[in-house]
Design a protein around this motif. Structure first.
Motif, PDB file in Angstrom:
ATOM      1  N   GLN A  22      -2.198  35.076 -10.116  1.00 54.65           N
ATOM      2  CA  GLN A  22      -3.156  34.784  -9.054  1.00 54.65           C
ATOM      3  C   GLN A  22      -3.624  33.342  -9.129  1.00 54.65           C
ATOM      4  O   GLN A  22      -3.826  32.814 -10.228  1.00 54.65           O
ATOM      5  CB  GLN A  22      -4.376  35.682  -9.220  1.00 54.65           C
ATOM      6  CG  GLN A  22      -4.066  37.149  -9.286  1.00 54.65           C
ATOM      7  CD  GLN A  22      -5.347  37.959  -9.254  1.00 54.65           C
ATOM      8  OE1 GLN A  22      -5.845  38.301  -8.196  1.00 54.65           O
ATOM      9  NE2 GLN A  22      -5.891  38.231 -10.420  1.00 54.65           N
ATOM     10  N   PRO A  23      -3.857  32.722  -7.971  1.00 52.06           N
ATOM     11  CA  PRO A  23      -4.275  31.318  -7.983  1.00 52.06           C
ATOM     12  C   PRO A  23      -5.745  31.159  -8.368  1.00 52.06           C
ATOM     13  O   PRO A  23      -6.587  31.928  -7.915  1.00 52.06           O
ATOM     14  CB  PRO A  23      -4.084  30.887  -6.531  1.00 52.06           C
ATOM     15  CG  PRO A  23      -4.276  32.140  -5.732  1.00 52.06           C
ATOM     16  CD  PRO A  23      -3.754  33.255  -6.599  1.00 52.06           C
ATOM     17  N   ILE A  24      -6.039  30.176  -9.206  1.00 49.20           N
ATOM     18  CA  ILE A  24      -7.431  29.757  -9.393  1.00 49.20           C
ATOM     19  C   ILE A  24      -7.471  28.238  -9.240  1.00 49.20           C
ATOM     20  O   ILE A  24      -6.431  27.566  -9.320  1.00 49.20           O
ATOM     21  CB  ILE A  24      -8.035  30.149 -10.765  1.00 49.20           C
ATOM     22  CG1 ILE A  24      -7.411  29.331 -11.902  1.00 49.20           C
ATOM     23  CG2 ILE A  24      -7.904  31.630 -11.036  1.00 49.20           C
ATOM     24  CD1 ILE A  24      -8.252  29.304 -13.165  1.00 49.20           C
ATOM     25  N   GLU A  25      -8.675  27.710  -9.005  1.00 55.79           N
ATOM     26  CA  GLU A  25      -8.867  26.266  -9.008  1.00 55.79           C
ATOM     27  C   GLU A  25     -10.132  25.941  -9.784  1.00 55.79           C
ATOM     28  O   GLU A  25     -11.121  26.649  -9.695  1.00 55.79           O
ATOM     29  CB  GLU A  25      -8.951  25.723  -7.574  1.00 55.79           C
ATOM     30  CG  GLU A  25      -7.627  25.822  -6.846  1.00 55.79           C
ATOM     31  CD  GLU A  25      -7.688  25.350  -5.402  1.00 55.79           C
ATOM     32  OE1 GLU A  25      -8.703  24.736  -5.008  1.00 55.79           O
ATOM     33  OE2 GLU A  25      -6.729  25.611  -4.662  1.00 55.79           O
ATOM     34  N   THR A  26     -10.075  24.873 -10.540  1.00 57.76           N
ATOM     35  CA  THR A  26     -11.250  24.417 -11.286  1.00 57.76           C
ATOM     36  C   THR A  26     -11.570  22.993 -10.823  1.00 57.76           C
ATOM     37  O   THR A  26     -10.715  22.322 -10.249  1.00 57.76           O
ATOM     38  CB  THR A  26     -10.996  24.445 -12.810  1.00 57.76           C
ATOM     39  OG1 THR A  26      -9.947  23.520 -13.118  1.00 57.76           O
ATOM     40  CG2 THR A  26     -10.596  25.837 -13.287  1.00 57.76           C
ATOM     41  N   PRO A  27     -12.807  22.536 -11.064  1.00 55.51           N
ATOM     42  CA  PRO A  27     -13.167  21.192 -10.583  1.00 55.51           C
ATOM     43  C   PRO A  27     -12.393  20.092 -11.305  1.00 55.51           C
ATOM     44  O   PRO A  27     -11.970  20.271 -12.447  1.00 55.51           O
ATOM     45  CB  PRO A  27     -14.658  21.069 -10.917  1.00 55.51           C
ATOM     46  CG  PRO A  27     -15.103  22.395 -11.385  1.00 55.51           C
ATOM     47  CD  PRO A  27     -13.915  23.196 -11.765  1.00 55.51           C
ATOM     48  N   ALA A  28     -12.249  18.951 -10.628  1.00 56.55           N
ATOM     49  CA  ALA A  28     -11.622  17.785 -11.255  1.00 56.55           C
ATOM     50  C   ALA A  28     -12.404  17.352 -12.487  1.00 56.55           C
ATOM     51  O   ALA A  28     -11.834  16.895 -13.473  1.00 56.55           O
ATOM     52  CB  ALA A  28     -11.550  16.638 -10.253  1.00 56.55           C
ATOM     53  N   MET A  29     -13.710  17.510 -12.422  1.00 55.85           N
ATOM     54  CA  MET A  29     -14.577  17.087 -13.527  1.00 55.85           C
ATOM     55  C   MET A  29     -14.949  18.260 -14.417  1.00 55.85           C
ATOM     56  O   MET A  29     -15.182  19.362 -13.923  1.00 55.85           O
ATOM     57  CB  MET A  29     -15.900  16.564 -12.985  1.00 55.85           C
ATOM     58  CG  MET A  29     -15.769  15.393 -12.075  1.00 55.85           C
ATOM     59  SD  MET A  29     -17.308  15.329 -11.135  1.00 55.85           S
ATOM     60  CE  MET A  29     -17.016  13.836 -10.217  1.00 55.85           C
ATOM     61  N   ARG A  49     -12.008  27.431 -20.612  1.00 58.44           N
ATOM     62  CA  ARG A  49     -13.426  27.404 -20.230  1.00 58.44           C
ATOM     63  C   ARG A  49     -13.694  28.401 -19.103  1.00 58.44           C
ATOM     64  O   ARG A  49     -14.679  29.146 -19.116  1.00 58.44           O
ATOM     65  CB  ARG A  49     -13.774  25.964 -19.793  1.00 58.44           C
ATOM     66  CG  ARG A  49     -15.248  25.638 -19.679  1.00 58.44           C
ATOM     67  CD  ARG A  49     -15.772  25.777 -18.251  1.00 58.44           C
ATOM     68  NE  ARG A  49     -14.960  25.077 -17.270  1.00 58.44           N
ATOM     69  CZ  ARG A  49     -14.746  25.527 -16.046  1.00 58.44           C
ATOM     70  NH1 ARG A  49     -15.285  26.655 -15.636  1.00 58.44           N
ATOM     71  NH2 ARG A  49     -13.979  24.841 -15.206  1.00 58.44           N
ATOM     72  N   PHE A  50     -12.797  28.459 -18.147  1.00 54.60           N
ATOM     73  CA  PHE A  50     -12.905  29.371 -17.001  1.00 54.60           C
ATOM     74  C   PHE A  50     -12.935  30.833 -17.456  1.00 54.60           C
ATOM     75  O   PHE A  50     -13.758  31.625 -16.997  1.00 54.60           O
ATOM     76  CB  PHE A  50     -11.707  29.115 -16.070  1.00 54.60           C
ATOM     77  CG  PHE A  50     -11.591  30.009 -14.874  1.00 54.60           C
ATOM     78  CD1 PHE A  50     -12.045  29.581 -13.629  1.00 54.60           C
ATOM     79  CD2 PHE A  50     -11.001  31.261 -14.961  1.00 54.60           C
ATOM     80  CE1 PHE A  50     -11.927  30.387 -12.509  1.00 54.60           C
ATOM     81  CE2 PHE A  50     -10.880  32.077 -13.849  1.00 54.60           C
ATOM     82  CZ  PHE A  50     -11.340  31.639 -12.617  1.00 54.60           C
TER      83      PHE A  50
END
Lengths: 458, 458
Positions: free
Chosen positions: A36-43, A109-110
């Motif tokens: 499944q796709p996830i996205e985390t912040p650039a920072m 971290r996620f």
């Protein structure tokens, strides 16, 4: 003339389309296997990143400058003590957030942060840019995309089996012949034990990891310089010579089992590899070959079980294009223990270069506008605009040159943009309710109505 | 517990899928109209960005801290003059690159840098994150995606016409009823001239731009405080009252033409709007309404012709969800003159919130894994893994629970992951060469072979 910062790139349309073809292919396969796709912040918070990549890695993290009062406060605090500046202003006071260096630490971290929202085993993929302040050089950038899949919360070797299937399916779709090289950290540990150098596993592995780039004698010489005793080197040499023979994977495992069979880790490593190889063989792959490679190490400190690498079997050599492996404790760094997992990563830039060099980008998947209406004036443009509505409603990418510029200019535009068809509409066509369609490569012109055109282009 | 930096977000799978549905819909429409994808780096040289967003904007740019010697040198230079630190260390020495603040300035830089590689008119779209050090609050983030399309190198009003079609097509596909509000900077200029306040165009516009949030009297009071004379306010009032009447777009333009017809700019503005409205009407829209709004301003200093705004016609009010307009000189800031263009931008976060509130995300477009094989043990898993190959080859997203965990745990996993079908394979199924398939919502169980299952799920 303005430019992009050192080590970064603009992507023009043609390149974006080709990159999206690669990402889209990988994404589609990941999804078919339940990722499944996830996205985390650039920072990320700086403390999330520091200490995770070794001293060298830490140095390459891009940090975000504090702003306003916080920045002024940091500078004042360090500098207003009346002394000369001693070079010790902690960078930490100048920055408390930073750009991510990879997708693995943010993923760890996620998982910890969202552990109560996820169901385990958790399979995720993530395709996002990362940033490293590396010295730019050919093929190495300060901003590049990583393309990772990981599953955490299971020990099952079926995950490893499926990664072989995933590699196979992606590269079959991309029409690139590859071999999947496979090893297991446990065998490397058993080998170190076998040669009596259990405590120098890392040195030994770093050395033999170079076997694809230098001859055996040179590798042994390296270790000799690190004061590995002669009888250890002798044992290592004979092991590497035996295992370099032209065995089938099964025969090689039998051989390894014979040599390392007294070590518990050795037995476990052979068992794991045998399971993976047998399942992969019985399920069958479409085009990829799976090859045992006992010298494969890749980031050894990280992996605890299977180790993967994918290499292209093309004339164009670009080194490895994927890597991966199993780790026992991804999230331990954030205080969540016992989260075993296994992950893989696709090297998009190298795959891009390879597909380009091999001429393997399919035209159909990477094309833009299909049809350009030449603009001969307002009346003709009105007629064309109406046809455009019908053509776009049929899902075809089409455009009208916005100004009634010179014919030559409009045709050059079509050429530059690699638009395969051009529609020419003058008085005759308007009276007859038709279009003249020119096929740009052949130069052939045909008169047809809009329905026939839609059929032709669909 | 680790967390993301202030004002930034992780996106979990369900949210990524829904976001990708929005981006994918917009992208598909952009492509149909001949817009091509580009990507620019997250970082720009600081000098590319500064001075482009006003003082307030500049303050919100995230800068990247210099590293190593450069940083030490900057600090030493400013601080080792033996004096107290005077708070004047130029930030410029601490950072020479920064994160992009929007996609417009990077696009202008891109056009200038690559002018010889592009063919004009150049249509591009760009869907990438931007970063602003704003104070985070509900619906406002420090990292968010912008979703822009621009065409540069043409004055043709057909571009404006097509943007109306693009808005219409996107929101028809997303099943959101919207109105496209339209104005023209030239009419605002003519109005300022008409009330005798040509030089105070900006103040006048900022005031009347608030007409959708406050009553006319309050707006006039605002201007009175800024010492607009009474006869100007009287004229403005009568103009706004007349134009607020329930006119059709055509009637309203006639009215405006009557009032502002002595101004050259007024005449031009009416002509432009009439062209756009007439073409849009004759080509026809599927669901969107186009409404003239003479008080619409949106970043007036930037736009020189048409001004767009899209508002949802839903019960859930979220303000505008798209904006845009024509500008005469995008690339002048980088020394390339006369590059007229027009662009639009979709507010993805607001569109997301709206689709969520309206329950308009289609299940089919946002679903993940379709089928889970429950794992009852190694033998059963082998059988399931073989079926999986066939099912995935048919393009169906399917997975095997990797461990033979308790049934309850595996069913909970299917539930949590919203997997609609579960396959149960025990001895009976293996003997008969079949599968028992449970539909999760109804609880219904059916026995079938793998071909029947593939047919059912395709």
């Amino acid at each position: 003339m303005p430019s992009t910062p050192k080590g970064t790139r603009d992507f023009l349309p043609d390149v974006v389309r080709k990159r999206n073809y690669i990402f889209g292919t990988i994404r589609q396969v990941f999804e078919k296997y339940g990722y499944q796709p996830i996205e985390t912040p650039a920072m990320e918070n700086l403390e999330t990143l520091t200490g995770k990549y070794g001293e060298e890695g830490d140095r390459l993290i891009f940090k975000i400058l504090q702003r306003d009062q916080k920045l002024q406060k940091a500078l004042r605090a360090a500098l207003n003590d009346g002394e000369q500046y001693d070079g010790k202003l902690p960078e930490k006071d100048l920055a408390d957030i930073a750009l991510r260096y990879d997708l693995t630490v943010p993923f760890a971290r996620f998982v910890v942060q969202h552990q109560n929202e996820l169901s385990f085993p958790f399979r995720r993929y993530q395709i996002q840019p990362v940033w490293r302040a590396d010295r730019p050089q050919k093929g190495r950038y300060r901003e590049f995309f990583q393309c990772d899949a990981d599953v955490v919360g299971t020990d099952s070797l079926r995950c490893e089996v499926e990664y072989c299937q995933i590699f196979d399916e992606v590269f079959t779709k991309l029409d690139l012949p590859v071999e999947i090289r496979l090893n297991n950290r446990k065998l490397l540990a058993a080998l170190a034990e076998y040669i009596g150098e259990k405590d120098r596993l890392v040195q030994m592995t770093i050395a033999i990891d170079k076997l694809d780039k230098m001859p055996l004698e040179k590798v042994l010489e390296d270790l000799r310089c690190q004061e590995f005793p002669e009888d250890s080197l002798e044992k290592l040499k004979s092991f590497l010579e035996v295992t370099a023979k032209d065995f089938s994977n099964g025969e090689l495992l039998d051989e390894v089992s014979r040599l390392l069979g007294e070590s518990e880790e050795g037995i476990k490593g052979v068992e794991e590899l045998r399971f993976i190889l047998e399942k992969v063989e019985s399920l069958g792959l479409d085009s990829a070959k799976v090859v045992l490679d006992l010298s494969l190490a890749r980031g050894l400190n990280y992996y605890t079980g299977a180790i993967f690498e994918v290499r292209p079997l093309t004339e164009n050599q670009v080194g490895s294009i994927c890597g991966g492996g199993r780790y026992d404790d991804l999230t331990g760094i954030f205080g969540m223990k016992g989260m075993s997992g296994v992950g893989i990563s696709f090297g998009a830039d190298r795959i891009y270069d390879l597909l380009e060099a091999e001429g393997k980008f399919p035209e159909k998947e990477t094309e833009g506008t299909k049809l350009l209406f030449v603009n001969f004036g307002e009346t003709e443009a009105d007629y064309c605009h109406e046809q455009l509505v019908k053509i776009r409603n049929a899902g075809i990418r089409a455009e009208l040159y916005p100004d009634s510029a010179k014919m030559k200019k409009q045709m050059k535009y079509a050429n530059d943009k690699q638009i395969p068809y051009v529609a020419l509409v003058g008085e005759n066509e308007m009276e007859g309710g038709t279009l003249t369609v020119k096929e740009m490569t052949s130069g052939e012109q045909l008169n047809m109505n809009v329905d026939e055109l839609i059929k032709k282009l669909s």
